[in-house]
Design a protein around this motif. Structure first.
Motif, PDB file in Angstrom:
ATOM      1  N   ARG A   1       0.843  -1.209   0.000  1.00 40.78           N
ATOM      2  CA  ARG A   1       0.000   0.000   0.000  1.00 40.78           C
ATOM      3  C   ARG A   1       0.876   1.257   0.000  1.00 40.78           C
ATOM      4  O   ARG A   1       0.656   2.190  -0.777  1.00 40.78           O
ATOM      5  N   GLN A   2       1.890   1.256   0.850  1.00 41.40           N
ATOM      6  CA  GLN A   2       2.785   2.422   0.931  1.00 41.40           C
ATOM      7  C   GLN A   2       3.575   2.594  -0.363  1.00 41.40           C
ATOM      8  O   GLN A   2       3.759   3.722  -0.839  1.00 41.40           O
ATOM      9  N   ALA A   3       4.051   1.490  -0.922  1.00 40.85           N
ATOM     10  CA  ALA A   3       4.822   1.579  -2.169  1.00 40.85           C
ATOM     11  C   ALA A   3       3.939   2.098  -3.305  1.00 40.85           C
ATOM     12  O   ALA A   3       4.401   2.847  -4.175  1.00 40.85           O
ATOM     13  N   GLN A   4       2.666   1.719  -3.274  1.00 39.47           N
ATOM     14  CA  GLN A   4       1.742   2.232  -4.295  1.00 39.47           C
ATOM     15  C   GLN A   4       1.475   3.720  -4.071  1.00 39.47           C
ATOM     16  O   GLN A   4       1.471   4.505  -5.022  1.00 39.47           O
ATOM     17  N   ALA A   5       1.284   4.102  -2.816  1.00 36.36           N
ATOM     18  CA  ALA A   5       1.018   5.512  -2.500  1.00 36.36           C
ATOM     19  C   ALA A   5       2.212   6.385  -2.885  1.00 36.36           C
ATOM     20  O   ALA A   5       2.056   7.536  -3.310  1.00 36.36           O
ATOM     21  N   ALA A   6       3.411   5.824  -2.774  1.00 34.00           N
ATOM     22  CA  ALA A   6       4.631   6.568  -3.107  1.00 34.00           C
ATOM     23  C   ALA A   6       4.900   6.571  -4.616  1.00 34.00           C
ATOM     24  O   ALA A   6       5.857   7.163  -5.077  1.00 34.00           O
ATOM     25  N   GLY A   7       4.057   5.878  -5.366  1.00 30.34           N
ATOM     26  CA  GLY A   7       4.228   5.861  -6.818  1.00 30.34           C
ATOM     27  C   GLY A   7       5.313   4.907  -7.299  1.00 30.34           C
ATOM     28  O   GLY A   7       5.739   4.961  -8.448  1.00 30.34           O
ATOM     29  N   ALA A   8       5.758   4.007  -6.431  1.00 33.84           N
ATOM     30  CA  ALA A   8       6.825   3.070  -6.805  1.00 33.84           C
ATOM     31  C   ALA A   8       6.285   1.765  -7.375  1.00 33.84           C
ATOM     32  O   ALA A   8       7.007   1.025  -8.048  1.00 33.84           O
ATOM     33  N   VAL A   9       5.032   1.470  -7.082  1.00 24.25           N
ATOM     34  CA  VAL A   9       4.399   0.240  -7.581  1.00 24.25           C
ATOM     35  C   VAL A   9       3.074   0.634  -8.233  1.00 24.25           C
ATOM     36  O   VAL A   9       2.332   1.474  -7.687  1.00 24.25           O
ATOM     37  N   SER A  10       2.794   0.053  -9.371  1.00 24.23           N
ATOM     38  CA  SER A  10       1.543   0.339 -10.079  1.00 24.23           C
ATOM     39  C   SER A  10       0.338   0.122  -9.178  1.00 24.23           C
ATOM     40  O   SER A  10       0.316  -0.806  -8.369  1.00 24.23           O
ATOM     41  N   THR A  11      -0.665   0.974  -9.335  1.00 21.96           N
ATOM     42  CA  THR A  11      -1.894   0.812  -8.548  1.00 21.96           C
ATOM     43  C   THR A  11      -2.955   0.029  -9.326  1.00 21.96           C
ATOM     44  O   THR A  11      -4.115  -0.003  -8.941  1.00 21.96           O
ATOM     45  N   GLN A  12      -2.529  -0.608 -10.401  1.00 21.20           N
ATOM     46  CA  GLN A  12      -3.492  -1.368 -11.213  1.00 21.20           C
ATOM     47  C   GLN A  12      -4.189  -2.471 -10.403  1.00 21.20           C
ATOM     48  O   GLN A  12      -5.345  -2.788 -10.649  1.00 21.20           O
ATOM     49  N   PHE A  13      -3.442  -3.050  -9.459  1.00 19.81           N
ATOM     50  CA  PHE A  13      -4.022  -4.137  -8.658  1.00 19.81           C
ATOM     51  C   PHE A  13      -4.060  -3.744  -7.178  1.00 19.81           C
ATOM     52  O   PHE A  13      -3.125  -3.130  -6.667  1.00 19.81           O
ATOM     53  N   ALA A  14      -5.118  -4.122  -6.494  1.00 24.54           N
ATOM     54  CA  ALA A  14      -5.202  -3.893  -5.057  1.00 24.54           C
ATOM     55  C   ALA A  14      -4.129  -4.732  -4.368  1.00 24.54           C
ATOM     56  O   ALA A  14      -3.744  -5.793  -4.874  1.00 24.54           O
ATOM     57  N   PRO A  15      -3.624  -4.269  -3.207  1.00 25.53           N
ATOM     58  CA  PRO A  15      -2.523  -4.972  -2.542  1.00 25.53           C
ATOM     59  C   PRO A  15      -2.770  -6.468  -2.337  1.00 25.53           C
ATOM     60  O   PRO A  15      -1.894  -7.284  -2.613  1.00 25.53           O
ATOM     61  N   HIS A  16      -3.949  -6.840  -1.886  1.00 29.49           N
ATOM     62  CA  HIS A  16      -4.201  -8.259  -1.621  1.00 29.49           C
ATOM     63  C   HIS A  16      -4.142  -9.084  -2.896  1.00 29.49           C
ATOM     64  O   HIS A  16      -3.543 -10.167  -2.922  1.00 29.49           O
ATOM     65  N   GLU A  17      -4.766  -8.590  -3.966  1.00 34.49           N
ATOM     66  CA  GLU A  17      -4.751  -9.340  -5.224  1.00 34.49           C
ATOM     67  C   GLU A  17      -3.327  -9.409  -5.791  1.00 34.49           C
ATOM     68  O   GLU A  17      -2.908 -10.445  -6.301  1.00 34.49           O
ATOM     69  N   LEU A  18      -2.604  -8.306  -5.694  1.00 35.32           N
ATOM     70  CA  LEU A  18      -1.240  -8.300  -6.216  1.00 35.32           C
ATOM     71  C   LEU A  18      -0.371  -9.305  -5.457  1.00 35.32           C
ATOM     72  O   LEU A  18       0.332 -10.127  -6.064  1.00 35.32           O
ATOM     73  N   LEU A  19      -0.445  -9.263  -4.123  1.00 31.53           N
ATOM     74  CA  LEU A  19       0.354 -10.199  -3.325  1.00 31.53           C
ATOM     75  C   LEU A  19      -0.029 -11.643  -3.640  1.00 31.53           C
ATOM     76  O   LEU A  19       0.836 -12.510  -3.842  1.00 31.53           O
TER      77      LEU A  19
END
Lengths: 187, 187
Positions: B126-144
């Motif tokens: 979630r933090q990596a997505q908020a920081a723009g380092a990981v795409s937000t295309q997938f929600a954290p749970h689905e991505l993991l």
């Protein structure tokens, strides 16, 4: 008479699929299978030999029956993944039986129809890649394997242990989009 | 004396992990576990109660022991997937034990340390997505969940039955690249 015997055989097979899917080979009980099938245990042994052979028959019947129930289309791989998830969702027995098979029959050969179906899928991916319709970033076998494993995420029949409840629709959307990202040619 | 008892206990636990990993709960034999551990069966029951409780102890020990052995880094998710595959490759026991757990303990709660570790991973994504380092295309749970399932492709402990021999290095390269494609921000 022959028809009646075949009916009993099929009833035992159906009960065996349910029992093995629930309990695996070691955990399954042939007396429970016979009872569920409304058959006596001596006919079970007459038709199938023993518990291990009955599992093989149940697995073969289910595996063969479910081959290509979800039509494979190398040009629509994201949609294929989604439909596979629907199929797994509707047929938890099939997924669990395959999981037991992998754990309890590690050195068993793969049934011929499964081998043939896999070969067809790989060839179709190869052709779709050659035609420029699917990205060549991944070799056909690795791409197919990744798609199949992504499609398992909502089954609960993999070694991944999670405390988060699965939202099937969200998981399905994610997998379809993921396969799209892994197969699209321009990026 | 207390030290000696603890040693016996650990030996039984080690033998139990090997036995359950190979045969599952229903297929495991406590007499074989005791023999492997060089213990007698009465001390096995004294320490662990029964086969089912011994499995729980073995699973908890292994699950807790392997948490975060592969350090999670939400900023290096492709590399994490690769290291997880190395870990699974080197610890087939762990993967198989988790697979049995899912099949034979479907309604069991998830051990607390596993829950906590999963929560930390999701928060880091979630933090990596908020920081723009990981795409937000997938929600954290689905991505993991997708990353974890992709990482299983070379284990042979999933319901996916394939006739093609797995080339571990090729599978690893593909998974690392796949996770890169699923997490990169610009595309």
């Amino acid at each position: 008479m022959a028809g009646r015997g075949e009916e009993t055989r099929q009833q035992i097979l159906g009960a065996a699929i349910a029992e093995f899917s629930q309990h695996g080979i070691a955990g399954a009980r042939v007396d429970r299978i016979a009872k569920t099938a409304g058959a006596n245990i001596s006919s079970l042994f007459r038709y199938f030999g023993n518990k291990s052979l009955l599992f093989d028959a149940a697995f073969d019947a289910l595996a063969v029956r479910s081959i290509d129930v979800v039509p494979f289309d190398a040009l629509l791989l994201p949609e294929y993944a989604g439909k596979l998830m629907d199929h797994y969702q509707a047929n938890a027995d099939l997924v669990r039986l395959s999981a037991w098979y992998q754990l309890e029959r590690p050195s068993e050969g793969v049934p011929d129809p499964v081998v043939a179906s896999e070969g067809n899928k790989l060839e179709a991916i190869r052709q779709a890649q050659a035609a420029g319709a699917v990205s060549t970033q991944f070799a056909p076998h690795e791409l197919l394997s990744m798609i199949l494993h992504l499609s398992l995420i909502a089954t609960g029949a993999t070694p991944i242990i999670s405390a988060t409840a699965t939202d099937f629709d969200a998981a399905r959307r994610s997998v379809v989009e993921a396969v799209r990202a892994l197969t699209r040619v321009e990026c």
